[in-house]
Design a protein around this motif. Structure first.
Motif, PDB file in Angstrom:
ATOM      1  N   ASN A  43       0.866  -1.179   0.000  1.00 47.61           N
ATOM      2  CA  ASN A  43       0.000   0.000   0.000  1.00 47.61           C
ATOM      3  C   ASN A  43       0.900   1.226   0.000  1.00 47.61           C
ATOM      4  OD1 ASN A  43      -2.146   1.705   0.153  1.00 47.61           O
ATOM      5  ND2 ASN A  43      -3.037   0.800   1.984  1.00 47.61           N
ATOM      6  N   ARG A  44       1.062   1.834  -1.179  1.00 52.35           N
ATOM      7  CA  ARG A  44       2.085   2.869  -1.303  1.00 52.35           C
ATOM      8  C   ARG A  44       1.816   3.704  -2.551  1.00 52.35           C
ATOM      9  NH1 ARG A  44       7.801   3.067  -0.117  1.00 52.35           N
ATOM     10  NH2 ARG A  44       8.511   5.104  -0.855  1.00 52.35           N
ATOM     11  N   GLN A  45       2.424   4.866  -2.575  1.00 52.78           N
ATOM     12  CA  GLN A  45       2.405   5.697  -3.771  1.00 52.78           C
ATOM     13  C   GLN A  45       3.057   4.957  -4.937  1.00 52.78           C
ATOM     14  OE1 GLN A  45       4.117   9.624  -3.248  1.00 52.78           O
ATOM     15  NE2 GLN A  45       4.966   9.592  -5.301  1.00 52.78           N
ATOM     16  N   GLY A  46       2.503   5.132  -6.134  1.00 52.52           N
ATOM     17  CA  GLY A  46       3.110   4.570  -7.329  1.00 52.52           C
ATOM     18  C   GLY A  46       4.065   5.556  -7.973  1.00 52.52           C
ATOM     19  N   LEU A  70       5.933  13.536 -21.108  1.00 53.00           N
ATOM     20  CA  LEU A  70       5.930  13.412 -19.648  1.00 53.00           C
ATOM     21  C   LEU A  70       7.171  12.677 -19.177  1.00 53.00           C
ATOM     22  CD1 LEU A  70       5.123  10.287 -18.564  1.00 53.00           C
ATOM     23  CD2 LEU A  70       2.921  10.947 -19.501  1.00 53.00           C
ATOM     24  N   VAL A  71       7.452  12.865 -17.904  1.00 48.54           N
ATOM     25  CA  VAL A  71       8.491  12.116 -17.207  1.00 48.54           C
ATOM     26  C   VAL A  71       7.814  11.357 -16.078  1.00 48.54           C
ATOM     27  CG1 VAL A  71      10.595  12.223 -15.838  1.00 48.54           C
ATOM     28  CG2 VAL A  71      10.282  13.792 -17.764  1.00 48.54           C
ATOM     29  N   ARG A  72       8.032  10.047 -16.045  1.00 43.13           N
ATOM     30  CA  ARG A  72       7.463   9.216 -14.988  1.00 43.13           C
ATOM     31  C   ARG A  72       8.587   8.894 -14.001  1.00 43.13           C
ATOM     32  NH1 ARG A  72       5.527   5.838 -18.045  1.00 43.13           N
ATOM     33  NH2 ARG A  72       3.447   6.773 -18.214  1.00 43.13           N
ATOM     34  N   LEU A  73       8.400   9.304 -12.758  1.00 44.55           N
ATOM     35  CA  LEU A  73       9.457   9.235 -11.761  1.00 44.55           C
ATOM     36  C   LEU A  73       9.375   7.939 -10.948  1.00 44.55           C
ATOM     37  CD1 LEU A  73       9.112  12.920 -10.507  1.00 44.55           C
ATOM     38  CD2 LEU A  73      10.719  12.030 -12.212  1.00 44.55           C
ATOM     39  N   PRO A  74      10.502   7.424 -10.491  1.00 43.18           N
ATOM     40  CA  PRO A  74      10.504   6.170  -9.714  1.00 43.18           C
ATOM     41  C   PRO A  74      10.153   6.401  -8.246  1.00 43.18           C
ATOM     42  CG  PRO A  74      12.749   6.922 -10.031  1.00 43.18           C
ATOM     43  CD  PRO A  74      11.878   7.889 -10.785  1.00 43.18           C
ATOM     44  N   THR A  75       8.932   6.851  -8.003  1.00 42.07           N
ATOM     45  CA  THR A  75       8.505   7.149  -6.632  1.00 42.07           C
ATOM     46  C   THR A  75       7.807   5.965  -5.965  1.00 42.07           C
ATOM     47  OG1 THR A  75       6.482   8.134  -7.551  1.00 42.07           O
ATOM     48  CG2 THR A  75       8.306   9.621  -7.058  1.00 42.07           C
ATOM     49  N   GLY A  76       7.508   4.919  -6.724  1.00 41.44           N
ATOM     50  CA  GLY A  76       6.904   3.729  -6.135  1.00 41.44           C
ATOM     51  C   GLY A  76       7.970   2.827  -5.535  1.00 41.44           C
ATOM     52  N   ARG A  80       5.008  -7.826  -5.893  1.00 46.54           N
ATOM     53  CA  ARG A  80       4.757  -7.055  -7.116  1.00 46.54           C
ATOM     54  C   ARG A  80       5.258  -5.614  -7.018  1.00 46.54           C
ATOM     55  NH1 ARG A  80       2.432  -9.182 -12.035  1.00 46.54           N
ATOM     56  NH2 ARG A  80       2.190 -11.384 -11.512  1.00 46.54           N
ATOM     57  N   GLY A  81       5.295  -5.043  -5.821  1.00 46.14           N
ATOM     58  CA  GLY A  81       5.696  -3.651  -5.703  1.00 46.14           C
ATOM     59  C   GLY A  81       4.646  -2.716  -6.266  1.00 46.14           C
ATOM     60  N   THR A  82       4.931  -1.405  -6.210  1.00 42.91           N
ATOM     61  CA  THR A  82       4.002  -0.400  -6.746  1.00 42.91           C
ATOM     62  C   THR A  82       4.644   0.472  -7.814  1.00 42.91           C
ATOM     63  OG1 THR A  82       4.562   1.265  -5.061  1.00 42.91           O
ATOM     64  CG2 THR A  82       2.818  -0.315  -4.522  1.00 42.91           C
TER      65      THR A  82
END
Length: 510
Positions: free
Chosen positions: A285-288, A317-323, A334-336
């Motif tokens: 349960n976390r930010q993606g 866009l830039v998708r950041l590795p915040t998950g 599986r991770g987020t």
């Protein structure tokens, strides 16, 4: 100050959610979705989601057993021997819930900027079964973790006696005890060579702390009987014509074959080579992975009089590795997030005339490399030993997506949609982030079977409260879609089913 404004889309435009945001307006996006899967495709063939866990528990599934299997082949002279811990069957599923929060601002009449943050809850479940009827091995009694209480001591006694017998034989040869009989001397020399090879092979397999196997052939198996027979034959030769007595013991081999509890213990015992964590019902349960980007409308010839309409929009866009990425050693995690940065660009063409229209989207995602922690093994290896864990430089294959979503306006402000999406993922590139240990498996094993493609089908509805007869009021847009993977080719592609809903409202900044 922020207040609601009657930003009224045209009647035709209301059937497709606009990509950009009008100048001076803030668009708030709130959405969510649910994704689930219990199967996947591999080389275009549908199979269980945990397909790599289903089948014989041997060196393909557990590559850490390969050295033991090779040693047993050499000891028994059976080049086709396959070590087996039985057959496993794993029923696995996962369910992912997602809340999407987004904000977009219209900088000019054509340019808008946006940001999105997903909140993800993902749950994985698995049922592990094992059929021991085909197993030909069990736990090594001398193993310090899985063995019997007296196993290590008994093994030391056996190898002590074995070493003493060989030392005695070597001394008798050196002292010339067999010189008077050439045939006996030749037998003694051959016995010393064969015995030393057998002793070293058995020691490496059973007791050597650097190479001993946690599992051995059961005593009643063909291979177990072959090993014991070799030792008995050697003992008979030593105590017979060569006159070397005192060595009559046999090593302890497993009495019972592997069972489900043994299989689970082998994987999850933190003191063993598996050193993994198995949690049924694991929840993340976390930010993606958050997104930041901009949209620019290149062509806007959308009209509301029923005539031909066209709009072309570009997005970057830039998708950041915040998950959080899957944790090595946490089984079925599986991770987020993906753990690396994406740079993505797309072109969206909206076309329409009268009650009919379509959105066509072409998207290219450049997935940048990152350093991640993985257990290094081929994808066919359901489970790798903990000593393969390493930092690797992972460069995921770039992705291309092409989709078309026709729509039919059923009433002012309300439309039905359907669509198809083709997705393609290129081959990954994986190397060690630092010089690996001697004998480490090749890092590019992780890149095997990563090229894949899939076709998804979808349907849904679109709604705009201000699109009906030019009405005014608080602008609200909404859409609901259902999408599923219909076919796939190449590597492993989850057969997902996804439901998504999104609401969007506009505000003016004063």
């Amino acid at each position: 100050m922020v207040c609601a404004v009657a930003a009224v889309p045209t009647r035709a435009a209301a059937q497709l959610a606009p990509i950009g945001t009008p100048k001076g307006l803030i668009r708030l996006e709130v959405g969510g979705g649910f994704t689930s899967a219990d199967s996947r495709y591999l080389d275009g063939v549908e199979q269980d989601l945990a397909g790599d866990w289903n089948g014989t528990i041997g060196t393909t599934m557990l590559p850490g057993l390969a050295p033991a299997e090779q040693q047993i082949r050499q000891l028994t002279g059976e080049p086709n021997y396959n070590l087996s811990l039985g057959r496993s069957n794993v029923l696995a599923t996962y369910q992912q819930g997602r809340i999407n929060l987004g904000l977009s601002y219209g900088v000019t009449g054509r340019l808008s900027v946006f940001g999105r943050i997903p909140i993800i809850r993902i749950r994985t479940q698995e049922t592990l079964r094992q059929d021991s009827s085909s197993a030909n091995a069990g736990f090594n009694p001398a193993d310090p973790v899985f063995g019997t209480p007296g196993g290590p001591g008994d093994a030391n006694t056996f190898f002590g006696g074995f070493t003493t017998a060989l030392t005695t034989l070597a001394s008798k040869l050196a002292n010339g005890d067999y010189d008077s009989d050439p045939a006996t001397k030749a037998l003694a020399q051959q016995t010393l060579a064969n015995g030393t090879s057998l002793r070293n092979g058995l020691y490496g397999l059973i007791l050597d702390p650097n190479s001993a196997s946690p599992v051995l052939p059961i005593a009643s198996s063909t291979e177990g009987l072959a090993i014991l027979s070799q030792i008995s034959s050697l003992q008979g030769t030593l105590s017979g014509s060569l006159g070397v007595g005192g060595f009559a013991s046999l090593p302890d081999l497993p009495a019972t074959r592997f069972g489900l509890a043994d299989f689970t213990n082998l994987m999850s015992n933190l003191a063993g080579p598996g050193n993994a964590i198995l949690i049924d019902g694991l929840v993340r349960n976390r930010q993606g992975d958050a997104e930041l980007g901009a949209t620019y409308t290149l062509i806007d010839r959308w009209r509301d009089d029923g005539g031909p309409a066209f709009r072309l929009t570009a997005t970057g866009l830039v998708r950041l590795p915040t998950g959080i990425v899957p944790v090595a050693g946490l089984l079925f995690d599986r991770g987020t997030g993906d753990g690396q940065t994406d740079v993505e660009g797309s072109l969206v063409a909206d076309i329409g005339r009268g009650a009919l229209g379509a959105r066509i989207t072409a998207d290219y995602n450049d997935q940048l490399p990152a350093t991640v922690i993985r257990r290094v093994a081929a994808p066919t290896a359901a489970f790798a030993w903990a000593n393969t864990t390493s930092a690797v430089s992972w460069d995921p294959g770039n992705e291309f997506t092409l989709s078309i979503s026709p729509f039919l306006r059923l009433a002012d402000g309300f439309a039905a949609t359907a669509g198809a999406t083709f997705w393609s993922h290129g081959s990954d590139q994986v190397t060690y982030a630092a010089t690996p240990a001697l004998g480490a498996p090749p890092a590019d094993l992780l890149a095997e079977d990563t090229r894949a493609s899939a076709t998804m089908l979808e349907g849904g509805f679109l709604f705009s409260s201000t699109g009906a007869r030019g009405g005014k009021g608080l602008p609200v847009e909404a859409h609901w879609t259902y999408q599923f993977v219909a076919s796939a080719a190449g590597g492993r592609v989850d057969k997902t089913r996804q439901t998504a809903i999104e609401f969007r409202v506009y505000y003016r900044v004063r």
